[in-house]
Design an enzyme around this catalytic site. Structure first.
Site, PDB file in Angstrom:
ATOM      1  N   LYS A   1      17.301  59.345-115.598  1.00 39.59           N
ATOM      2  CA  LYS A   1      18.017  58.103-115.261  1.00 39.59           C
ATOM      3  C   LYS A   1      17.585  56.910-116.118  1.00 39.59           C
ATOM      4  O   LYS A   1      18.416  56.074-116.472  1.00 39.59           O
ATOM      5  CB  LYS A   1      17.819  57.772-113.781  1.00 39.59           C
TER       6      LYS A   1
ATOM      7  N   GLY B   1       7.939  52.381 -99.832  1.00 41.60           N
ATOM      8  CA  GLY B   1       8.101  53.067-101.110  1.00 41.60           C
ATOM      9  C   GLY B   1       8.477  52.105-102.216  1.00 41.60           C
ATOM     10  O   GLY B   1       9.061  51.025-101.958  1.00 41.60           O
TER      11      GLY B   1
ATOM     12  N   TYR C   1      17.783  63.145 -96.561  1.00 42.33           N
ATOM     13  CA  TYR C   1      18.872  63.780 -95.807  1.00 42.33           C
ATOM     14  C   TYR C   1      18.590  65.255 -95.539  1.00 42.33           C
ATOM     15  O   TYR C   1      19.330  65.908 -94.807  1.00 42.33           O
ATOM     16  CB  TYR C   1      20.224  63.598 -96.515  1.00 42.33           C
TER      17      TYR C   1
ATOM     18  N   GLU D   1      26.652  46.187-114.195  1.00 40.49           N
ATOM     19  CA  GLU D   1      25.647  45.226-113.736  1.00 40.49           C
ATOM     20  C   GLU D   1      24.511  45.932-112.986  1.00 40.49           C
ATOM     21  O   GLU D   1      23.332  45.613-113.168  1.00 40.49           O
ATOM     22  CB  GLU D   1      26.346  44.212-112.829  1.00 40.49           C
TER      23      GLU D   1
HETATM   24  P1  NAP Z   1       9.857  58.665-106.457  1.00 40.73           P
HETATM   25  O1  NAP Z   1      10.363  57.759-107.530  1.00 40.73           O
HETATM   26  O2  NAP Z   1       9.032  59.842-106.808  1.00 40.73           O
HETATM   27  O3  NAP Z   1       9.038  57.735-105.404  1.00 40.73           O
HETATM   28  C1  NAP Z   1       8.350  58.329-104.344  1.00 40.73           C
HETATM   29  C2  NAP Z   1       7.799  57.253-103.423  1.00 40.73           C
HETATM   30  O4  NAP Z   1       7.139  57.910-102.329  1.00 40.73           O
HETATM   31  C3  NAP Z   1       6.760  56.350-104.074  1.00 40.73           C
HETATM   32  O5  NAP Z   1       6.859  55.057-103.541  1.00 40.73           O
HETATM   33  C4  NAP Z   1       5.448  57.023-103.669  1.00 40.73           C
HETATM   34  O6  NAP Z   1       4.340  56.148-103.607  1.00 40.73           O
HETATM   35  C5  NAP Z   1       5.796  57.470-102.254  1.00 40.73           C
HETATM   36  N1  NAP Z   1       4.927  58.563-101.812  1.00 40.73           N
HETATM   37  C6  NAP Z   1       4.951  59.851-102.235  1.00 40.73           C
HETATM   38  N2  NAP Z   1       3.966  60.562-101.612  1.00 40.73           N
HETATM   39  C7  NAP Z   1       3.307  59.697-100.799  1.00 40.73           C
HETATM   40  C8  NAP Z   1       2.222  59.823 -99.915  1.00 40.73           C
HETATM   41  N3  NAP Z   1       1.594  60.987 -99.717  1.00 40.73           N
HETATM   42  N4  NAP Z   1       1.825  58.719 -99.218  1.00 40.73           N
HETATM   43  C9  NAP Z   1       2.452  57.523 -99.395  1.00 40.73           C
HETATM   44  N5  NAP Z   1       3.500  57.350-100.228  1.00 40.73           N
HETATM   45  C10 NAP Z   1       3.926  58.418-100.930  1.00 40.73           C
HETATM   46  O7  NAP Z   1      11.083  59.255-105.599  1.00 40.73           O
HETATM   47  P2  NAP Z   1      12.540  58.610-105.387  1.00 40.73           P
HETATM   48  O8  NAP Z   1      13.447  59.107-106.429  1.00 40.73           O
HETATM   49  O9  NAP Z   1      12.361  57.151-105.206  1.00 40.73           O
HETATM   50  O10 NAP Z   1      12.995  59.323-104.015  1.00 40.73           O
HETATM   51  C11 NAP Z   1      12.365  58.994-102.784  1.00 40.73           C
HETATM   52  C12 NAP Z   1      13.101  59.695-101.632  1.00 40.73           C
HETATM   53  O11 NAP Z   1      14.430  59.163-101.511  1.00 40.73           O
HETATM   54  C13 NAP Z   1      13.245  61.208-101.829  1.00 40.73           C
HETATM   55  O12 NAP Z   1      12.999  61.838-100.590  1.00 40.73           O
HETATM   56  C14 NAP Z   1      14.699  61.384-102.225  1.00 40.73           C
HETATM   57  O13 NAP Z   1      15.232  62.623-101.819  1.00 40.73           O
HETATM   58  C15 NAP Z   1      15.362  60.245-101.460  1.00 40.73           C
HETATM   59  N6  NAP Z   1      16.614  59.787-102.094  1.00 40.73           N
HETATM   60  C16 NAP Z   1      17.766  59.839-101.368  1.00 40.73           C
HETATM   61  C17 NAP Z   1      18.944  59.394-101.919  1.00 40.73           C
HETATM   62  C18 NAP Z   1      20.222  59.438-101.119  1.00 40.73           C
HETATM   63  O14 NAP Z   1      21.310  59.325-101.703  1.00 40.73           O
HETATM   64  N7  NAP Z   1      20.151  59.570 -99.820  1.00 40.73           N
HETATM   65  C19 NAP Z   1      18.978  58.880-103.239  1.00 40.73           C
HETATM   66  C20 NAP Z   1      17.770  58.849-103.955  1.00 40.73           C
HETATM   67  C21 NAP Z   1      16.598  59.301-103.378  1.00 40.73           C
HETATM   68  P3  NAP Z   1       3.446  55.864-104.937  1.00 40.73           P
HETATM   69  O15 NAP Z   1       4.214  54.846-105.716  1.00 40.73           O
HETATM   70  O16 NAP Z   1       2.158  55.368-104.405  1.00 40.73           O
HETATM   71  O17 NAP Z   1       3.310  57.179-105.667  1.00 40.73           O
END
Ligand code: NAP
Length: 285
Positions: A73, A133, A229, A85
């Site tokens: 991305k 997060g 989800y 934007e």
């Molecule tokens: P990412 O960039 O890898 O970020 C992961 C986040 O989780 C970071 O803030 C990380 O903290 C935190 N984290 C991971 N393990 C942890 C732990 N043990 N304790 C505390 N914090 C922890 O992932 P992302 O792409 O943002 O995705 C995050 C979630 O959103 C995923 O579950 C994904 O499936 C979901 N999502 C859903 C949609 C949708 O359309 N519904 C779209 C996008 C993403 P640190 O910064 O400290 O590592």
């Protein structure tokens, strides 16, 4: 699902690594069929660092566009001729359209989240949001909320520097906080909405929240939105619901961002809420 292929059929796909688990082909082909559009949507594994090579291949092969997931991305951003934007705001592209040898980059994640929130009956304007997060998803959600004239968004993250860096993008609305239980409890006590953007509780991820007692501090009636989800109900949502809070998973965000991406690919205007209602059973099954 049967897709009829003709010589005129336009090609779309999702790229990523890993990507074979992606629901995008299922959702996009279902929408294309429902709308009677002559496109096919495929799944294309593309390794990290290969986005530029893939883009040239996609142009040569006559793709109309593609969606991008991890880890492409951010890499796609400098490769676009034109950015919308939101893609510029998040510095991240999830939808690419190829037209007349030009590439157009969009990001529909924040818009998908906002529409899902409004559908859930929550208007964020003037409200205090606590967001857990500071990763890629949190960035789109926080910066989209910051545009909505919310009162405040507090970003609680394990790695405080990442929360700080995100907040620096809109310091008048966003402020960073830690992820220890005392901080989470104190922040939850002042929230009108709590959004989980961490991967804690996601199917296949290691571990979940160690302590969910911070939810007890959340004011009565404040909704909890979990971007996850799969599973449909995380431990966070189950606990929030048990405490009487409206609780929503990330399914409708996923569906809305897909609908908005298809509008970019095809130029066709879609009744998004009706399409989301139609698609939801495909993933709930
Ligand atoms: P990412 O960039 O890898 O970020 C992961 C986040 O989780 C970071 O803030 C990380 O903290 C935190 N984290 C991971 N393990 C942890 C732990 N043990 N304790 C505390 N914090 C922890 O992932 P992302 O792409 O943002 O995705 C995050 C979630 O959103 C995923 O579950 C994904 O499936 C979901 N999502 C859903 C949609 C949708 O359309 N519904 C779209 C996008 C993403 P640190 O910064 O400290 O590592």
């Amino acid at each position: 699902m049967q897709v009829e292929l003709k010589n005129t059929t336009k090609k779309l796909c999702v790229i990523g690594d890993p990507v074979l688990h992606s629901k995008s082909p299922l959702l996009q082909n279902a929408m294309l069929q429902a709308l009677g559009l002559d496109y096919i949507y495929l799944c294309q594994p593309v390794k990290a660092g290969e986005a530029a090579r893939w883009l040239e291949a996609a142009k040569t092969a006559g793709y109309a566009g593609f969606n991008a997931t991890m880890p492409h991305k951010e890499d796609l951003l400098p490769l676009m001729d034109v950015l919308d934007e939101d893609a510029r705001l998040y510095r991240s592209v999830n939808t690419v359209c190829i037209k007349d040898d030009k590439v157009y980059g969009y990001n529909t994640d924040g818009q998908g989240f906002l529409q899902a929130l409004l559908d859930a009956g929550f208007d964020p304007r003037g409200r205090r949001v606590v967001l857990l997060g500071a990763g890629g998803a949190a960035k789109a959600v926080a910066l989209k909320l910051a545009q909505q004239r919310v009162a405040s968004v507090t970003i609680c993250n394990r790695t405080l520097e990442k929360a700080q860096a995100l907040c620096d993008r809109a310091p008048e609305v966003l402020s960073p906080a830690g992820f220890d239980i005392d901080t989470l409890r104190a922040q939850a006590a002042g929230a009108d909405l709590l959004v989980n953007c961490t991967s804690l509780g996601m199917a296949g991820a290691k571990g979940g929240f160690e302590d969910l007692s911070f939810l007890e501090a959340l004011p009565a009636g404040a909704p909890v939105y979990d971007l996850i989800y799969a599973p449909a109900e995380t431990a966070l949502l189950a606990r929030a619901r048990a405490l009487g809070h409206p609780a929503f998973n990330g399914l409708s965000m996923l569906l809305y961002q897909a609908v908005f991406a298809l509008e970019h690919f095809t130029g066709v205007s879609i009744d998004a809420p009706a399409m989301v209602r139609r698609l939801a059973p495909l993933l709930e099954a």
